[in-house]
Design an enzyme around this catalytic site. Structure first.
Site, PDB file in Angstrom:
ATOM      1  N   LYS A  41     -44.081 -35.823 -27.301  1.00  0.00           N
ATOM      2  CA  LYS A  41     -43.950 -34.892 -26.178  1.00  0.00           C
ATOM      3  C   LYS A  41     -42.477 -34.540 -25.993  1.00  0.00           C
ATOM      4  O   LYS A  41     -41.853 -34.816 -24.962  1.00  0.00           O
ATOM      5  CB  LYS A  41     -44.534 -35.508 -24.899  1.00  0.00           C
ATOM      6  CG  LYS A  41     -46.045 -35.526 -24.853  1.00  0.00           C
ATOM      7  CD  LYS A  41     -46.638 -34.131 -24.622  1.00  0.00           C
ATOM      8  CE  LYS A  41     -46.421 -33.676 -23.177  1.00  0.00           C
ATOM      9  NZ  LYS A  41     -47.024 -32.314 -22.962  1.00  0.00           N
ATOM     10  N   ASP A 101     -52.584 -44.764 -29.338  1.00  0.00           N
ATOM     11  CA  ASP A 101     -53.700 -45.471 -28.725  1.00  0.00           C
ATOM     12  C   ASP A 101     -54.777 -44.471 -28.293  1.00  0.00           C
ATOM     13  O   ASP A 101     -55.969 -44.647 -28.565  1.00  0.00           O
ATOM     14  CB  ASP A 101     -53.182 -46.254 -27.526  1.00  0.00           C
ATOM     15  CG  ASP A 101     -54.167 -47.294 -27.017  1.00  0.00           C
ATOM     16  OD1 ASP A 101     -55.283 -47.376 -27.544  1.00  0.00           O
ATOM     17  OD2 ASP A 101     -53.812 -48.036 -26.080  1.00  0.00           O
TER      18      ASP A 101
END
Length: 370
Positions: free
Chosen positions: A194, A251
């Site tokens: 990000k 994850d």
């Protein structure tokens, strides 16, 4: 192989012992049919270790893991231990293994077997032939960064703190794993972060780009924001070959990719450390599914993810690609024959138990080896 390789089995909790038992049968088959033998030792982890020794992983078992050529783990956790303090919950045993073995690269394949295309919630044409490898950084980022904790505020209330932090060295070592894997696959890496809102993401993108230009220009590199990657995984997953990402996003994205294939019960994983001067890596292999305590001991568990994890062990720890191909091919044949455990059952198929699925796999291995 001039000497037997040393394996540490950590069955753990819930269905862990059941699915690991089927791996033991395959190891016996390899010894009798392929003259490939392993020295296997077993230990406790998670809730089983808490019940026996008061901790989720003993120092003695940790030492055995450090000394083994590879570790295979079943599953940890369950509601029995939910009320324990955070620092001694069953999952802390797994985290300790990852941390002390410095298993920084988590490999999560998302492979859709032809026989299970209809099990996915997406349209068959979207997932048919799907073959993605997600490389997740496993020992850094927000799960391990400091400071962390929960603190009382002077004006009342509390504040929870977790720190997202990465260094150049942490980024480069996991990026190398992704690029090396891509060279043996489709030749494409999509690096995910990000960078638009996080400085750690900016650093991640810059370091991956620099490494690519210097050492891996033969591999195609693209970049994508994590939220867009999540959308693209359910929109057009076959655009990806290798996805490289950090601990937190890995994850989430790996579980998203897992469900594209129809069942968590089908997916293996590998966690790798750095190669030493002999080329040996510390490594831990485990199925993606959890301990499933609600079906434990009933013969309902799907052992295929654990068997595929063992195949990954053969491939990545011992360079036994032929034997890994045998196991993966046998899994494909069993599924094509219509045999299913409850988690992947569909109309027109034969529902089988954990042990029956293991027996079917052994029969397929016999056929492939003849």
């Amino acid at each position: 192989m001039t000497a037997n390789k040393r394996l540490l089995f950590l069955p753990g909790d819930g269905i862990g012992p059941e699915v690991m038992g089927e791996v033991a049968r395959v190891i016996d088959w390899l010894g009798s049919r392929q003259a490939l033998k392993f020295d296997v030792e077993e230990g406790l982890v998670g809730g089983a270790s808490i019940d026996a020794d008061g901790v989720p992983l003993t120092d003695a078992t940790m030492a055995k893991a450090m000394d083994a050529d590879a570790v295979l783990l079943g599953a940890v956790g369950g509601p029995k231990w939910d009320s324990l303090p955070f620092e001694i919950k069953p999952e802390r045993g797994l985290l300790r293994l990852r941390k002390e073995m410095v298993l920084f690269a988590n490999l999560r394949p998302a492979l859709c077997f032809d026989a299970l295309v209809e099990a996915s919630t997406l349209k068959p044409e979207v997932v048919a032939g799907l073959d993605i490898m997600i490389v997740r950084e496993l020992t850094g980022g927000v799960y391990f960064g400091e400071p962390r904790g929960i603190e009382e505020l002077p004006e009342g209330g509390r504040r929870g703190i977790n720190t997202q932090v990465y260094t150049t060295a942490e980024i480069l070592r996991v990026a190398r794993v992704a690029f090396e894997l891509a060279r043996k696959r489709g030749g494409r890496v999509c690096s995910v972060e990000k960078a638009n809102v996080m400085e750690s993401g900016v650093l991640w993108r810059e370091e991956v780009t620099r490494l690519h230009a210097g050492d891996y220009a033969d591999v195609e590199l693209s970049h994508m924001y994590a939220d867009n990657c999540a959308m693209q995984l359910v929109r057009n997953p076959k655009q990806f070959d290798v996805i490289l990402t950090d601990n937190l996003f890995g994850d989430i994205l790996s579980d998203t990719a897992a469900m594209l294939t129809g069942s968590l019960g089908m997916l293996p994983s590998a966690s790798l450390g750095a190669a030493d001067e002999t080329g040996r890596r510390k490594a831990l292999y485990e199925p993606v599914h959890g301990s499933a305590p609600d079906i434990a001991g009933q013969g309902l568990a799907n052992p295929l993810a654990t068997l595929l994890s063992f195949a990954m062990m053969l491939r990545y720890s011992f360079d036994l690609g032929r034997e890994a191909d045998l196991i993966e091919g046998a899994v494909n044949r069993v599924l094509a024959s219509g045999k299913r455990t409850a988690d992947i059952m569909s109309d027109g198929c034969e529902k089988v138990s954990t042990s029956a699925m293991g027996s079917a796999l052994l029969d397929s291995l016999d056929s492939l080896a003849d």
